[in-house]
Design an enzyme around this catalytic site. Structure first.
Site, PDB file in Angstrom:
ATOM      1  N   GLU A 187     -32.436  55.030   5.496  1.00  0.00           N
ATOM      2  CA  GLU A 187     -31.550  56.309   6.050  1.00  0.00           C
ATOM      3  C   GLU A 187     -32.384  57.313   5.946  1.00  0.00           C
ATOM      4  O   GLU A 187     -33.086  57.698   4.633  1.00  0.00           O
ATOM      5  CB  GLU A 187     -30.862  56.178   4.829  1.00  0.00           C
ATOM      6  CG  GLU A 187     -29.313  55.388   4.845  1.00  0.00           C
ATOM      7  CD  GLU A 187     -28.756  54.926   6.178  1.00  0.00           C
ATOM      8  OE1 GLU A 187     -28.667  56.511   6.707  1.00  0.00           O
ATOM      9  OE2 GLU A 187     -27.812  54.320   5.716  1.00  0.00           O
TER      10      GLU A 187
ATOM     11  N   GLU B 265     -26.897  58.963  15.170  1.00  0.00           N
ATOM     12  CA  GLU B 265     -28.215  59.191  14.125  1.00  0.00           C
ATOM     13  C   GLU B 265     -29.464  59.403  14.965  1.00  0.00           C
ATOM     14  O   GLU B 265     -29.952  57.835  14.734  1.00  0.00           O
ATOM     15  CB  GLU B 265     -27.855  58.056  12.698  1.00  0.00           C
ATOM     16  CG  GLU B 265     -26.432  58.013  12.243  1.00  0.00           C
ATOM     17  CD  GLU B 265     -26.334  56.756  11.409  1.00  0.00           C
ATOM     18  OE1 GLU B 265     -27.215  55.678  11.554  1.00  0.00           O
ATOM     19  OE2 GLU B 265     -24.959  56.676  10.753  1.00  0.00           O
TER      20      GLU B 265
ATOM     21  N   HIS C  83     -25.712  52.949  15.387  1.00  0.00           N
ATOM     22  CA  HIS C  83     -25.111  54.227  15.233  1.00  0.00           C
ATOM     23  C   HIS C  83     -25.833  55.055  16.241  1.00  0.00           C
ATOM     24  O   HIS C  83     -26.594  56.347  15.892  1.00  0.00           O
ATOM     25  CB  HIS C  83     -24.694  54.811  14.060  1.00  0.00           C
ATOM     26  CG  HIS C  83     -24.422  53.698  13.783  1.00  0.00           C
ATOM     27  ND1 HIS C  83     -24.176  53.717  11.494  1.00  0.00           N
ATOM     28  CD2 HIS C  83     -23.872  52.832  13.027  1.00  0.00           C
ATOM     29  CE1 HIS C  83     -23.883  52.275  11.031  1.00  0.00           C
ATOM     30  NE2 HIS C  83     -23.126  51.871  12.209  1.00  0.00           N
TER      31      HIS C  83
ATOM     32  N   HIS D 280     -31.630  54.041  10.559  1.00  0.00           N
ATOM     33  CA  HIS D 280     -30.577  55.183  10.268  1.00  0.00           C
ATOM     34  C   HIS D 280     -30.457  56.343   9.946  1.00  0.00           C
ATOM     35  O   HIS D 280     -31.755  57.249  10.006  1.00  0.00           O
ATOM     36  CB  HIS D 280     -29.204  54.433   9.898  1.00  0.00           C
ATOM     37  CG  HIS D 280     -28.853  53.101   9.557  1.00  0.00           C
ATOM     38  ND1 HIS D 280     -27.766  53.260   9.926  1.00  0.00           N
ATOM     39  CD2 HIS D 280     -29.252  51.839  10.588  1.00  0.00           C
ATOM     40  CE1 HIS D 280     -27.462  51.836  11.269  1.00  0.00           C
ATOM     41  NE2 HIS D 280     -28.223  51.295  10.784  1.00  0.00           N
TER      42      HIS D 280
END
Length: 881
Positions: free
Chosen positions: A611, A446, A443, A539
């Site tokens: 994350e 990010e 992504h 991420h």
């Protein structure tokens, strides 16, 4: 019948054409008899069907000279190799056409089968032609090797390639790294923040706007260095004089994505972000430049087209500001700034999807300054290339870090693959190593993932004893930027295919999703060579603070709760950053195409998505403060630290974590029953609750559901699927030998007996109430049968892990040797004592403030240790080049 010419070089029709062409223009006048090895050449020709055919058509002997010798006479070395490459490119097609023509004319019959087999030989198949998955006769030329050069100090860095629709300014944007000396606390809302009314360009003045931006309905066609051809337009307004205080905006640089700026008051601006290219959504990341600032004025900026209904800006997150004057004069980089921060719904009703606004006020530090605003610390494709160039040119790091090209992106940018491991002395040592796969920036918006990755690379490439030990026992496959195209153009979530790559890891469209297709197949090949102990994709998260992992539930009794041990250990090593309670291990149907789920289905037990928040921490000493670049880089070190704890031959930590996880599960089940209004004594009965039912769904992004394939790719995928099905049907199943049939029968019989034995015991996942005393006896718990939610973890994989997994105490000594002299010490955060077995030199620590939260067990690697590691069973021999 023997054909003597088969062992010789076959005269080439392309060479024949070049020879006649040069003779015609007088550049080559040598006679056949003057060529070396002419006797050998005559013998080959007279026994060659091509020669007989040529003679029957009236050809002359001089027209088929010796190939190798003629090349030496005609061409310089470089030109000869070029001719050789071009000649190979047409060999296969020419021979096929020649054979068909000869058969049609009836000139050859008896040697047809022989000639067909001859054409299928590997040396006759051109390496310049690429074929699709079905090996059909629609080849295309291979990309020239020197078209995209590898990183080297002898030449400049390869420039990023942009879609031809994008305008790109010529300036090089560079930011310094800087860590603020004091913690940057969250913004504390006062409740009276102004909510400005959105007026738009009808009542305001457009001061910046991109002309042509590809959106939904269009798709990527081609790219070039520098993007759009022609003169770069000046999009910002022209200042009327030194008293004109209008801000000058710009975002046509790497990772920038401002679409439009409207001046609605003297110091107030409304901003519209550009959506991800070839889509009409994904506006969350922002990064742009402003010039012509005034020091004493209070400016207000309002972004009007954000898409997420929830954001960390509602709980105190601040935007980032970068002052060029501060960087040049005071060596100060990105810092959190802003007041009157408010995130709210845009009340403008235009019949489309609802938008949300972010507004904040700020005072610039200098007059006439150049400043940047960003959603998070930018990390561009050029930043990555500069870092990899420094690694490639380091004489020490380049010995154990091999830089390769995994593939080219849609735009033609290089997707880099790093293989990091210490060279092995023997093939057995190389085969004993397990693999760890890490990736980031699938992504593109990010960027936190890139900073965690940079911290990991800084440590694993260092001379720290722990880093050297990790390189001794592991092979690291690192993909630092999976979506370079999206990073370059400033997308938040998608590639140039207009889709979220982290929903397409099962794709069959190699040409449309090359980065994902090649990553999956690289890992598939790696699994054939060795066990992959851990896969982790880095991420960023926009709605939750702290750092946490998403994993997968494995209900196989042999490895029950094992996938949760690594996250729990990581939370103990980084207690002020990592939150285990925010971790989630539920596999949702909408996440089946993500990297962690696909790799888990392929057989990687410890498969995670890490994350990292865009905000900061709510834990420990860093509570209510924003994360800095150094905080994220330190997490890369903690990943390495936790890997050593996870593979420690002293299984005290591991078994203690399992016991703690079982107690946490007991509490979760109590909580579940309490929510249902039931009181259950877990010591006497268990309810039929699976681990997936206990957990809620992961708090993903607004694009958690796949958008499906774009229209122009859907038909291609259907056609390719149908072709593969037809291709499989055409394949005939080979007959098995008696030995194979007997082995298969014995295997089925053994499996039937094992199933019969285990069926007598109730599965824990299906009926928890049959085992009331499960938590009282943790030793027997790992052997209770349980249905597996992972079909890829078949009996073969389980047997292999049973033999060589680092989680088995009996085999753990093969990874690291025991240290005789060790001291007992009390571990904070644990209920039993742990024994540290090495002393770390403080001068070799990666950074201050990164001291582990619990004692470590580390062992130096020796040749004897590597020999012990080679005793691992069922591992393929693989020598690291």
């Amino acid at each position: 019948m023997k054909w003597p010419f088969l062992s010789q070089t076959i005269p080439d029709p392309y060479e024949d054409f070049m020879y006649r062409h040069l003779q015609y223009y007088g550049y080559f006048k040598a006679q056949r008899g003057s060529l070396p090895n002419s006797a050998t050449h005559q013998h080959i020709r007279k026994n060659n069907p091509q020669y007989l055919l040529h003679r029957s058509l009236g050809g002359k002997d001089d027209l088929i000279p010796d190939t190798l010798q003629k090349e030496k006479l005609l061409w310089p070395t470089s030109l000869s190799s070029a001719v050789h490459r071009q000649r190979e490119a047409i060999n296969r097609d020419f021979h096929s056409c020649l054979l068909g023509w000869m058969q049609w004319c009836g000139l050859i019959a008896g040697i047809t089968g022989m000639y067909s087999r001859m054409l299928s030989l590997p040396h006759l198949r051109s390496r310049q032609l690429l074929y699709d998955e079905l090996d059909e006769v629609n080849p295309r030329l291979r990309e020239p090797q020197e078209l995209f050069s590898i990183l080297s100090t002898k030449r400049p860095l390869p420039a990023p390639r942009w879609p031809i629709e994008c305008e790109v300014i010529k300036e090089n944007i560079h930011h310094i790294e800087w860590a603020p000396p004091q913690p940057e606390y969250f913004y504390q809302p006062r409740g009276n923040e102004k909510v400005p009314e959105i007026v738009g360009e009808k009542k305001g003045t457009v001061v910046y706007q991109l002309d042509s931006v590809p959106t939904e309905g269009s798709y990527f066609t081609s790219s070039r260095v520098g993007g759009k051809q022609g003169i770069i337009k000046e999009l910002a307004v022209t200042l009327q004089g030194p008293e004109d205080n209008t801000l000058l905006f710009e975002s046509r640089f790497e990772s920038g994505n401002l679409q439009k700026a409207v001046r609605v008051d003297t110091y107030e601006y409304e901003l519209t972000l550009r959506t991800d290219l070839y889509t009409n959504k994904h506006t969350q990341w922002f990064y742009f430049r402003v010039q012509n600032t005034r020091k004493d004025a209070t400016y207000r900026f309002t972004i009007v087209n954000l898409l997420k209904p929830k954001s960390l800006y509602t709980v105190g997150m601040k935007p980032l500001l970068y002052s060029q004057m501060d960087a040049n004069t005071r060596n100060i980089g990105w810092r959190r700034e802003g007041n009157e921060i408010k995130y709210y719904k845009n009340n403008t009703d235009d019949g489309q999807q609802p938008f949300y606004c972010l507004t904040w006020t700020i005072q610039f530090p200098y007059d006439q300054d150049t400043c940047f605003f960003a959603h998070f610390y930018p990390y561009t494709y050029t930043d990555l290339q500069c870092y990899l160039l420094s690694v490639a040119n380091n004489p020490i790091q380049s010995q154990f870090c091999k830089l390769q090209t995994l593939c080219r992106s849609l735009a033609g940018n290089t997707v880099y693959l790093l293989t990091i491991t210490n060279p092995s002395q023997t093939p057995q040592e190389a085969a004993a190593k397990k693999a760890v796969v890490l990736s980031a920036r699938v992504h593109p918006g990010e960027s936190n993932g890139s900073w965690v990755m940079k911290g990991f690379l800084d440590f694993i490439l260092s001379n720290s004893p722990d880093a050297q030990l990790l390189r001794d026992i592991f092979v690291f496959k690192v993909l630092p930027m999976l979506n370079p195209d999206g990073v370059i153009v400033g997308n938040y979530r998608c590639s140039l295919a207009g889709r979220d790559l982290n929903r397409h890891y099962k794709t069959i469209l190699k040409e449309s999703f090359p980065c994902i297709w090649y990553t999956r197949n690289m890992i598939k090949r790696l699994l054939e060579e060795r066990e992959v102990l851990l896969y982790c994709d880095f991420h960023g998260h926009s709605r939750k603070n702290n750092i946490f992992l998403y994993g997968c539930n494995n209900n196989n009794r042999k490895y029950w709760l094992h996938e949760r041990v690594f996250p729990l250990m990581l939370s103990k090593n980084a207690p002020d950053k990592f939150s285990f309670h925010s971790c989630n291990f539920k596999v949702q149907k909408c996440k089946e195409g993500t990297g962690r789920v696909v790799m888990w289905r392929m057989g990687i037990l410890n498969s995670y998505t890490m994350e990292s928040t865009f905000g900061g921490s709510t834990l420990g000493s860093k509570r209510d403060t924003h994360f800095t670049i150094e905080d994220l880089k330190s997490l890369g070190y903690h990943v390495c630290d936790t890997l050593l704890d996870f593979c420690d031959p002293d299984q005290t930590k591991f078994t203690q974590c399992l016991a703690e996880l079982k107690e946490l599960l007991r509490q979760e089940i109590h909580k579940k029953f309490h929510e249902l209004g039931q009181d259950v004594d877990l010591e006497e009965s268990w309810s039929d609750i699976s681990l997936s039912d206990i957990e809620s769904s992961t708090s993903g992004s607004d694009s958690s559901l796949s958008d499906g394939l774009p229209v122009h790719l859907a038909n291609i995928a259907d056609e390719l699927t149908q072709k593969k099905k037809m291709f499989k049907k055409k394949k005939k199943k080979s007959l098995q030998t008696r030995k194979q049939r007997n082995e298969q029968y014995q295997k089925k019989t053994l499996m039937w007996k094992l199933t019969e034995d285990t069926s007598e015991r109730a599965g824990f996942a299906s009926t928890l109430q049959n085992h009331p005393a499960f938590f009282k006896n943790s030793e027997n718990s790992s052997f209770l049968p349980m249905r597996s939610e992972n079909p890829r973890l078949n009996e073969t994989n389980l047997n292999r892990r049973d033999k060589d997994t680092s989680l088995d105490p009996s085999m753990a000594t093969l990874i690291l040797p025991k240290n005789k002299g060790r001291m007992q010490n009390k571990k904070p955060g644990f209920t039993v004592s742990c024994s540290p077995k090495r002393t770390i030199n403080s001068s070799q620590e990666p950074a201050p403030g990164m001291k582990p939260n619990w004692p470590r067990s580390r062992y130096p690697a020796t040749k004897r240790d590597c020999a012990a590691m080679a005793a691992y069973p069922s591992l393929h021999i693989y020598t690291y080049p």
